[in-house]
Design a protein around this motif. Structure first.
Motif, PDB file in Angstrom:
ATOM      1  N   ASN A   1     -18.668 -10.808 -26.771  1.00  0.00           N
ATOM      2  CA  ASN A   1     -18.607 -12.128 -26.139  1.00  0.00           C
ATOM      3  C   ASN A   1     -17.217 -12.744 -26.250  1.00  0.00           C
ATOM      4  O   ASN A   1     -16.779 -13.475 -25.353  1.00  0.00           O
ATOM      5  CB  ASN A   1     -19.650 -13.058 -26.761  1.00  0.00           C
ATOM      6  CG  ASN A   1     -21.066 -12.739 -26.327  1.00  0.00           C
ATOM      7  OD1 ASN A   1     -21.281 -12.155 -25.270  1.00  0.00           O
ATOM      8  ND2 ASN A   1     -22.039 -13.102 -27.143  1.00  0.00           N
ATOM      9  N   ILE A   2     -16.525 -12.465 -27.345  1.00  0.00           N
ATOM     10  CA  ILE A   2     -15.153 -12.952 -27.503  1.00  0.00           C
ATOM     11  C   ILE A   2     -14.266 -12.377 -26.408  1.00  0.00           C
ATOM     12  O   ILE A   2     -13.467 -13.090 -25.785  1.00  0.00           O
ATOM     13  CB  ILE A   2     -14.605 -12.599 -28.903  1.00  0.00           C
ATOM     14  CG1 ILE A   2     -15.292 -13.458 -29.975  1.00  0.00           C
ATOM     15  CG2 ILE A   2     -13.092 -12.796 -28.964  1.00  0.00           C
ATOM     16  CD1 ILE A   2     -14.964 -13.056 -31.396  1.00  0.00           C
ATOM     17  N   MET A   3     -14.394 -11.096 -26.153  1.00  0.00           N
ATOM     18  CA  MET A   3     -13.605 -10.465 -25.093  1.00  0.00           C
ATOM     19  C   MET A   3     -13.973 -11.039 -23.725  1.00  0.00           C
ATOM     20  O   MET A   3     -13.100 -11.256 -22.879  1.00  0.00           O
ATOM     21  CB  MET A   3     -13.811  -8.959 -25.111  1.00  0.00           C
ATOM     22  CG  MET A   3     -13.150  -8.264 -26.285  1.00  0.00           C
ATOM     23  SD  MET A   3     -11.350  -8.534 -26.315  1.00  0.00           S
ATOM     24  CE  MET A   3     -10.847  -7.632 -24.834  1.00  0.00           C
ATOM     25  N   GLU A   4     -15.241 -11.312 -23.514  1.00  0.00           N
ATOM     26  CA  GLU A   4     -15.676 -11.908 -22.248  1.00  0.00           C
ATOM     27  C   GLU A   4     -15.084 -13.304 -22.076  1.00  0.00           C
ATOM     28  O   GLU A   4     -14.745 -13.719 -20.964  1.00  0.00           O
ATOM     29  CB  GLU A   4     -17.203 -11.985 -22.210  1.00  0.00           C
ATOM     30  CG  GLU A   4     -17.905 -10.633 -22.158  1.00  0.00           C
ATOM     31  CD  GLU A   4     -17.943 -10.056 -20.755  1.00  0.00           C
ATOM     32  OE1 GLU A   4     -18.732 -10.531 -19.938  1.00  0.00           O
ATOM     33  OE2 GLU A   4     -17.148  -9.118 -20.503  1.00  0.00           O
ATOM     34  N   SER A   5     -14.967 -14.038 -23.197  1.00  0.00           N
ATOM     35  CA  SER A   5     -14.450 -15.411 -23.118  1.00  0.00           C
ATOM     36  C   SER A   5     -13.010 -15.456 -22.629  1.00  0.00           C
ATOM     37  O   SER A   5     -12.583 -16.441 -22.018  1.00  0.00           O
ATOM     38  CB  SER A   5     -14.560 -16.099 -24.484  1.00  0.00           C
ATOM     39  OG  SER A   5     -13.553 -15.650 -25.391  1.00  0.00           O
ATOM     40  N   LEU A   6     -12.254 -14.387 -22.890  1.00  0.00           N
ATOM     41  CA  LEU A   6     -10.861 -14.346 -22.445  1.00  0.00           C
ATOM     42  C   LEU A   6     -10.752 -14.261 -20.926  1.00  0.00           C
ATOM     43  O   LEU A   6      -9.696 -14.530 -20.356  1.00  0.00           O
ATOM     44  CB  LEU A   6     -10.145 -13.161 -23.092  1.00  0.00           C
ATOM     45  CG  LEU A   6      -9.982 -13.260 -24.617  1.00  0.00           C
ATOM     46  CD1 LEU A   6      -9.396 -11.978 -25.182  1.00  0.00           C
ATOM     47  CD2 LEU A   6      -9.101 -14.454 -24.974  1.00  0.00           C
ATOM     48  N   SER A   7     -11.865 -13.891 -20.289  1.00  0.00           N
ATOM     49  CA  SER A   7     -11.916 -13.875 -18.824  1.00  0.00           C
ATOM     50  C   SER A   7     -12.605 -15.126 -18.291  1.00  0.00           C
ATOM     51  O   SER A   7     -12.947 -15.191 -17.098  1.00  0.00           O
ATOM     52  CB  SER A   7     -12.681 -12.626 -18.339  1.00  0.00           C
ATOM     53  OG  SER A   7     -12.072 -11.445 -18.805  1.00  0.00           O
ATOM     54  N   GLY A   8     -12.831 -16.088 -19.175  1.00  0.00           N
ATOM     55  CA  GLY A   8     -13.445 -17.345 -18.758  1.00  0.00           C
ATOM     56  C   GLY A   8     -14.955 -17.299 -18.658  1.00  0.00           C
ATOM     57  O   GLY A   8     -15.572 -18.210 -18.088  1.00  0.00           O
ATOM     58  N   LYS A   9     -15.593 -16.264 -19.225  1.00  0.00           N
ATOM     59  CA  LYS A   9     -17.048 -16.128 -19.130  1.00  0.00           C
ATOM     60  C   LYS A   9     -17.733 -16.754 -20.347  1.00  0.00           C
ATOM     61  O   LYS A   9     -17.404 -16.410 -21.484  1.00  0.00           O
ATOM     62  CB  LYS A   9     -17.441 -14.660 -19.011  1.00  0.00           C
ATOM     63  CG  LYS A   9     -16.937 -13.994 -17.725  1.00  0.00           C
ATOM     64  CD  LYS A   9     -17.362 -12.534 -17.674  1.00  0.00           C
ATOM     65  CE  LYS A   9     -16.838 -11.856 -16.415  1.00  0.00           C
ATOM     66  NZ  LYS A   9     -17.205 -10.411 -16.381  1.00  0.00           N
ATOM     67  N   ALA A  10     -18.665 -17.639 -20.075  1.00  0.00           N
ATOM     68  CA  ALA A  10     -19.432 -18.267 -21.152  1.00  0.00           C
ATOM     69  C   ALA A  10     -20.621 -17.383 -21.542  1.00  0.00           C
ATOM     70  O   ALA A  10     -20.982 -16.450 -20.829  1.00  0.00           O
ATOM     71  CB  ALA A  10     -19.924 -19.633 -20.700  1.00  0.00           C
ATOM     72  N   VAL A  11     -21.239 -17.699 -22.675  1.00  0.00           N
ATOM     73  CA  VAL A  11     -22.421 -16.963 -23.126  1.00  0.00           C
ATOM     74  C   VAL A  11     -23.632 -17.460 -22.342  1.00  0.00           C
ATOM     75  O   VAL A  11     -24.099 -18.583 -22.543  1.00  0.00           O
ATOM     76  CB  VAL A  11     -22.653 -17.151 -24.638  1.00  0.00           C
ATOM     77  CG1 VAL A  11     -23.918 -16.403 -25.068  1.00  0.00           C
ATOM     78  CG2 VAL A  11     -21.457 -16.651 -25.424  1.00  0.00           C
ATOM     79  N   THR A  12     -24.125 -16.626 -21.448  1.00  0.00           N
ATOM     80  CA  THR A  12     -25.283 -16.982 -20.628  1.00  0.00           C
ATOM     81  C   THR A  12     -26.419 -15.973 -20.774  1.00  0.00           C
ATOM     82  O   THR A  12     -27.535 -16.238 -20.338  1.00  0.00           O
ATOM     83  CB  THR A  12     -24.900 -17.058 -19.140  1.00  0.00           C
ATOM     84  OG1 THR A  12     -24.396 -15.785 -18.719  1.00  0.00           O
ATOM     85  CG2 THR A  12     -23.834 -18.138 -18.905  1.00  0.00           C
TER      86      THR A  12
END
Length: 438
Positions: free
Chosen positions: A146-157
């Motif tokens: 999820n941390i890596m996803e956050s760097l692309s602007g993706k929230a936890v959904t």
């Protein structure tokens, strides 16, 4: 945007435990970062698959976390029994001077962060302390993803979870947060839930649920479906009142609950047999009950150790609650701790534990599958984490998009943001935000 800010904005919490806000945890400095891929709870199959499917992203995420907290070394803790996964990771880590694989024995609770810290570093987290006290930060596999996803602007959904037990198709899936357990188990082949209940999480520390219409959250890692009269369900359904009565009638003070207690074996003053004794003879003397606060509720005493089938865990919880009501906190008597020399011989073998729990027939693979599930409605809790509930930032009737912020951290409070897992219209706001798909 810096890493901490992106983590905060994405609403990332510990995906494998109580949901501690990750932006708070990573605001400290540490000597070691440990990735908890032990997945010690029987039947759960999330981490062991994620760590292979997304190996490169997870390794990169660990390197970024190490740089953030100024760690000199990162260890990926997985069980040695996962031979294919271990070989795969070793190949991926060739030439990596920061991240190293650490293979664990197959015991319960290898995934308890204090046990994991000791396995990897030989250090003992102090009583009532956290891994940071000994220079360690422990994080979960999905959390790093999820941390890596956050760097692309993706929230936890969405969350990854294993659906297993009395299902026709044991499976591991990525599902939208806020769908019901009923929707999840239908994907695994269950159409009729009459006579069935389920455990949210693992069989040892998970909670029994009877309402299949409750929503899943960021921390839902497993749904174990069982008959309502299964041994494990009956055992975990025992009331505190019954546990106290049984203790008075049958506790022989054999000390097995203490001798096998994971925290006692780490050198902590956690002695469940003394809580059992006190409940029998000195029930209201809270001055003798303060060590109950050290209980991590792993259920070893209740589901494995006690030869009489009693429930020291419930007795500990009983006194923890009473201590909390009185505002009493445990004060450690020393600073440094050493594990008992007997610890290596008292680790609980997982295969034996599975048999003891009556789950052998369900100890099967639950392969990860790509399933596109588009729910008609979600019910997203404003409190899916340790700390204060999120504050709604949307109104009834408002249209929202998947990934849009719907709950903000209260000012000057510890918490985590909440985002919509689907695109739709807000229908109701209470402790939850209900959104209907459009």
């Amino acid at each position: 945007m810096d890493l901490i800010q992106s983590i905060r904005e994405a609403g990332i919490v510990g995906a494998g435990g109580a949901g501690f806000p990750t932006h708070v945890k990573l605001a400290s400095k540490a000597e070691y970062v440990i990735l908890n891929g032990a997945e010690c709870e029987p039947l759960l199959r999330v981490d062991q698959q994620l760590i292979v499917k997304f190996a490169e992203q997870i390794i990169e995420g660990l390197e970024k976390v190490a740089e953030l907290v100024e760690a000199k070394k990162v260890y990926i803790g997985i069980k040695a029994k996962h031979k294919e996964e271990a070989l795969f990771l070793k190949e991926k880590l060739k030439g990596n001077s920061i991240v190293e694989l650490f293979e664990l024995d197959d015991f319960y609770p290898a995934g308890d962060e204090q046990a994991l810290v000791n396995e990897v570093t030989k250090r003992v987290v102090p009583e009532a302390g956290i891994p940071l006290k000994v220079g360690c930060i422990v994080t979960n596999v999905e959390t790093v993803l999820n941390i890596m996803e956050s760097l692309s602007g993706k929230a936890v959904t969405h969350t990854y979870l294993t659906i297993t037990g009395k299902v026709s198709k044991p499976i591991t899936l990525k599902l939208p947060i806020g769908i019901t357990y009923r929707e999840a188990v239908e994907i695994a082949g269950i159409k009729d839930t009459r006579g069935l209940v389920f455990i949210d999480g693992g069989p040892m520390m998970g909670k029994i649920k009877t309402n299949f219409d409750e929503p899943i959250t960021k921390t839902t890692k497993g749904i174990i479906v069982l008959d309502e009269d299964h041994y494990l369900i009956r055992k975990k359904s025992m009331s505190t009142t019954m546990a106290l009565k049984q203790s008075k009638a049958a506790c022989l003070q054999c000390r097995m609950c203490t001798e096998l207690c994971p925290r006692y074996l780490l050198g902590h003053n956690m002695q469940p047999h003394l809580m059992m004794r006190m409940s029998n003879y000195d029930h209201d003397n809270l001055n003798k009950a303060e060590t109950a606060s050290l209980c991590c509720e792993c259920s070893v005493c209740e589901l494995y150790a006690c030869p009489a089938g009693l429930s020291p865990r419930l007795i500990n919880i009983h006194y923890k609650q009473k201590l909390s009501e009185k505002g009493k906190r445990y004060a450690p008597s020393k600073v440094t701790f050493e594990t008992l020399t007997s610890r290596d011989y008292r680790k609980i073998p997982v295969k034996r534990l599975i048999v003891k729990l009556g789950l052998k027939e369900y100890d099967v693979k639950a392969p990860m599958e790509e399933v596109e599930y588009f729910p008609q409605r979600v019910k997203i809790s404003l409190k899916q984490h340790i700390g204060a509930p999120s504050v709604p930032v949307v109104e009834v009737g408002q249209r929202v998009s998947q990934g849009e912020l719907i709950g903000e951290i209260p000012e000057k409070a510890m918490g985590a943001r909440v985002h919509s897992s689907i695109s739709g219209v807000v229908k109701e706001i209470s402790n939850y935000i209900e959104i209907e798909s459009i």
